[in-house]
Design a protein around this motif. Structure first.
Motif, PDB file in Angstrom:
ATOM      1  N   GLY A  66      -1.320 -11.097   3.566  1.00  0.00           N
ATOM      2  CA  GLY A  66      -1.118  -9.788   2.964  1.00  0.00           C
ATOM      3  C   GLY A  66       0.211  -9.747   2.223  1.00  0.00           C
ATOM      4  N   VAL A  67       0.369  -8.732   1.381  1.00  0.00           N
ATOM      5  CA  VAL A  67       1.550  -8.642   0.519  1.00  0.00           C
ATOM      6  C   VAL A  67       2.207  -7.277   0.692  1.00  0.00           C
ATOM      7  CG1 VAL A  67       2.389  -8.744  -1.859  1.00  0.00           C
ATOM      8  CG2 VAL A  67       0.478 -10.180  -1.163  1.00  0.00           C
ATOM      9  N   LEU A  68       3.521  -7.287   0.890  1.00  0.00           N
ATOM     10  CA  LEU A  68       4.285  -6.048   0.942  1.00  0.00           C
ATOM     11  C   LEU A  68       4.539  -5.557  -0.468  1.00  0.00           C
ATOM     12  CD1 LEU A  68       6.976  -6.902   3.641  1.00  0.00           C
ATOM     13  CD2 LEU A  68       4.700  -5.948   3.951  1.00  0.00           C
ATOM     14  N   ASN A  69       4.660  -4.259  -0.615  1.00  0.00           N
ATOM     15  CA  ASN A  69       4.860  -3.658  -1.930  1.00  0.00           C
ATOM     16  C   ASN A  69       6.353  -3.537  -2.226  1.00  0.00           C
ATOM     17  OD1 ASN A  69       4.571  -2.363  -4.330  1.00  0.00           O
ATOM     18  ND2 ASN A  69       3.115  -0.854  -3.573  1.00  0.00           N
ATOM     19  N   ALA A  70       6.968  -4.644  -2.594  1.00  0.00           N
ATOM     20  CA  ALA A  70       8.405  -4.665  -2.861  1.00  0.00           C
ATOM     21  C   ALA A  70       8.748  -3.981  -4.178  1.00  0.00           C
ATOM     22  CB  ALA A  70       8.919  -6.103  -2.873  1.00  0.00           C
ATOM     23  N   LEU A  71       7.768  -3.775  -5.035  1.00  0.00           N
ATOM     24  CA  LEU A  71       8.048  -3.162  -6.330  1.00  0.00           C
ATOM     25  C   LEU A  71       8.517  -1.722  -6.189  1.00  0.00           C
ATOM     26  CD1 LEU A  71       4.977  -4.611  -8.215  1.00  0.00           C
ATOM     27  CD2 LEU A  71       7.363  -5.325  -8.436  1.00  0.00           C
ATOM     28  N   ASN A  72       8.011  -1.010  -5.188  1.00  0.00           N
ATOM     29  CA  ASN A  72       8.467   0.367  -4.987  1.00  0.00           C
ATOM     30  C   ASN A  72       8.856   0.651  -3.536  1.00  0.00           C
ATOM     31  OD1 ASN A  72       5.979   0.588  -3.792  1.00  0.00           O
ATOM     32  ND2 ASN A  72       5.052   1.807  -5.436  1.00  0.00           N
ATOM     33  N   ARG A 110       5.320 -10.225   8.311  1.00  0.00           N
ATOM     34  CA  ARG A 110       6.152  -9.887   7.154  1.00  0.00           C
ATOM     35  C   ARG A 110       7.093  -8.743   7.501  1.00  0.00           C
ATOM     36  NH1 ARG A 110       4.376 -11.978   1.895  1.00  0.00           N
ATOM     37  NH2 ARG A 110       3.169 -13.785   2.526  1.00  0.00           N
ATOM     38  N   ALA A 111       8.290  -8.794   6.928  1.00  0.00           N
ATOM     39  CA  ALA A 111       9.251  -7.708   7.040  1.00  0.00           C
ATOM     40  C   ALA A 111       9.861  -7.497   5.664  1.00  0.00           C
ATOM     41  CB  ALA A 111      10.342  -8.043   8.053  1.00  0.00           C
ATOM     42  N   GLY A 112       9.971  -6.240   5.251  1.00  0.00           N
ATOM     43  CA  GLY A 112      10.514  -5.948   3.944  1.00  0.00           C
ATOM     44  C   GLY A 112      11.799  -5.140   4.028  1.00  0.00           C
ATOM     45  N   GLU A 151      14.128  -0.387   5.044  1.00  0.00           N
ATOM     46  CA  GLU A 151      13.060  -1.231   5.580  1.00  0.00           C
ATOM     47  C   GLU A 151      11.731  -0.641   5.122  1.00  0.00           C
ATOM     48  OE1 GLU A 151      11.422  -3.129   9.767  1.00  0.00           O
ATOM     49  OE2 GLU A 151      13.093  -1.702   9.811  1.00  0.00           O
ATOM     50  N   PHE A 152      10.813  -1.498   4.676  1.00  0.00           N
ATOM     51  CA  PHE A 152       9.516  -1.023   4.216  1.00  0.00           C
ATOM     52  C   PHE A 152       8.413  -1.991   4.658  1.00  0.00           C
ATOM     53  CE2 PHE A 152      11.036  -3.832   0.943  1.00  0.00           C
ATOM     54  CZ  PHE A 152       9.909  -4.522   0.517  1.00  0.00           C
ATOM     55  N   GLY A 153       7.191  -1.523   4.627  1.00  0.00           N
ATOM     56  CA  GLY A 153       6.038  -2.363   4.926  1.00  0.00           C
ATOM     57  C   GLY A 153       5.520  -2.296   6.344  1.00  0.00           C
ATOM     58  N   ASN A 154       6.258  -1.728   7.282  1.00  0.00           N
ATOM     59  CA  ASN A 154       5.840  -1.579   8.683  1.00  0.00           C
ATOM     60  C   ASN A 154       5.594  -2.893   9.425  1.00  0.00           C
ATOM     61  OD1 ASN A 154       6.020   1.226   8.694  1.00  0.00           O
ATOM     62  ND2 ASN A 154       3.954   1.442   7.856  1.00  0.00           N
ATOM     63  N   ASN A 155       6.196  -3.988   8.996  1.00  0.00           N
ATOM     64  CA  ASN A 155       6.156  -5.283   9.695  1.00  0.00           C
ATOM     65  C   ASN A 155       4.751  -5.728  10.115  1.00  0.00           C
ATOM     66  OD1 ASN A 155       9.008  -5.523   9.591  1.00  0.00           O
ATOM     67  ND2 ASN A 155       9.140  -4.103  11.295  1.00  0.00           N
ATOM     68  N   SER A 178       7.424   0.613  -0.710  1.00  0.00           N
ATOM     69  CA  SER A 178       6.562   1.524   0.031  1.00  0.00           C
ATOM     70  C   SER A 178       5.950   0.835   1.251  1.00  0.00           C
ATOM     71  CB  SER A 178       5.447   2.057  -0.870  1.00  0.00           C
ATOM     72  OG  SER A 178       4.405   1.121  -0.977  1.00  0.00           O
ATOM     73  N   ASN A 179       5.301   1.630   2.067  1.00  0.00           N
ATOM     74  CA  ASN A 179       4.588   1.087   3.223  1.00  0.00           C
ATOM     75  C   ASN A 179       3.141   0.733   2.897  1.00  0.00           C
ATOM     76  OD1 ASN A 179       6.746   1.154   5.005  1.00  0.00           O
ATOM     77  ND2 ASN A 179       6.395   3.297   5.501  1.00  0.00           N
ATOM     78  N   ASP A 180       2.748   0.899   1.625  1.00  0.00           N
ATOM     79  CA  ASP A 180       1.423   0.450   1.195  1.00  0.00           C
ATOM     80  C   ASP A 180       1.435  -1.077   1.160  1.00  0.00           C
ATOM     81  OD1 ASP A 180       0.555   3.057   0.828  1.00  0.00           O
ATOM     82  OD2 ASP A 180       1.234   3.097  -1.262  1.00  0.00           O
ATOM     83  N   VAL A 181       0.480  -1.675   1.838  1.00  0.00           N
ATOM     84  CA  VAL A 181       0.425  -3.134   1.963  1.00  0.00           C
ATOM     85  C   VAL A 181      -0.941  -3.609   1.483  1.00  0.00           C
ATOM     86  CG1 VAL A 181       0.468  -5.041   3.623  1.00  0.00           C
ATOM     87  CG2 VAL A 181       2.013  -3.097   3.915  1.00  0.00           C
ATOM     88  N   ALA A 182      -0.959  -4.673   0.698  1.00  0.00           N
ATOM     89  CA  ALA A 182      -2.233  -5.281   0.315  1.00  0.00           C
ATOM     90  C   ALA A 182      -2.702  -6.139   1.491  1.00  0.00           C
ATOM     91  CB  ALA A 182      -2.083  -6.132  -0.932  1.00  0.00           C
ATOM     92  N   ALA A 183      -3.924  -5.921   1.925  1.00  0.00           N
ATOM     93  CA  ALA A 183      -4.483  -6.684   3.053  1.00  0.00           C
ATOM     94  C   ALA A 183      -4.630  -8.151   2.672  1.00  0.00           C
ATOM     95  CB  ALA A 183      -5.841  -6.098   3.433  1.00  0.00           C
ATOM     96  N   PRO A 184      -4.780  -9.030   3.644  1.00  0.00           N
ATOM     97  CA  PRO A 184      -5.000 -10.436   3.332  1.00  0.00           C
ATOM     98  C   PRO A 184      -6.257 -10.617   2.474  1.00  0.00           C
ATOM     99  CG  PRO A 184      -4.515 -10.187   5.647  1.00  0.00           C
ATOM    100  CD  PRO A 184      -4.698  -8.807   5.091  1.00  0.00           C
TER     101      PRO A 184
END
Length: 179
Positions: A76-82, A26-28, A39-43, A84-90
């Motif tokens: 896993g899901v990137l936090n596009a709402l804000n 994933r890339a955000g 760029e967010f989420g740390n790929n 951030s680099n906080d990512v929900a794990a798979p």
């Protein structure tokens, strides 16, 4: 990639086995109020092998009973709402299901009972005023599903469906946010 094989033990008894391999990266990218692209989420990258094993017995040409065990994987899901680099794990799932299926020329009926055991269930919640994503450690759901359809004429059918979930809870959610 995925594959599945069926072994016909008899004309009525079938063993089914399959496996799926998933790989995701994933890339955000986003902006705030039309500002510069961030760029967010740390790929992050994830992969998973998810097997499935099932046994099916044909009661007749139109009806069967079955039991299935399988594993599931949700990326896993990137936090596009804000941004951030906080990512929900798979999210992973171990699923058990038994059921009955009937498919005749004018009617069909599907009945099943299931038990789902989730690990790292992905959730969305408010943290202060911000909407964010995260994971609950463990959750489980069990219940029943049913659906039926009846073809009254060639142009008119009725379909009914329902679920009953007598149990759905977090088994472990140490950092749960409450209000």
């Amino acid at each position: 990639g995925f594959g599945e094989m069926t072994f016909n033990v008899t004309d009525a008894l079938h063993l089914i086995g399959g496996v799926r391999y998933s790989w995701e990266k994933r890339a955000g990218f986003g902006s705030v109020l039309g500002g510069p692209l961030i760029e967010f989420g740390n790929n992050p990258e994830w992969d998973s092998w998810t097997p499935r094993v099932s046994i099916r017995y044909d009661i007749s040409r139109d009806a069967n009973v079955y039991a299935t065990w399988s594993k599931g994987f949700k990326s896993g899901v990137l936090n596009a709402l804000n941004l951030s680099n906080d990512v929900a794990a798979p999210e992973t799932l171990t699923s058990y299901e038994v059921g009955f299926k009937y498919a005749g020329p004018r009617a069909s009926l599907n009945l099943s009972a299931f038990y789902y055991d989730y690990k790292d269930l992905q959730i969305q919640f408010f943290l202060g005023l911000a909407n964010t994503i995260g994971n609950a450690a463990h959750a489980r759901i069990y219940g029943f599903d049913a659906d039926a359809s009846f073809r009254l004429t060639d142009d008119f059918s009725i379909r009914l469906a329902g679920s009953w979930l007598p149990h759905a809870d977090y088994r472990d959610y140490t950092n749960g946010v409450t209000f």
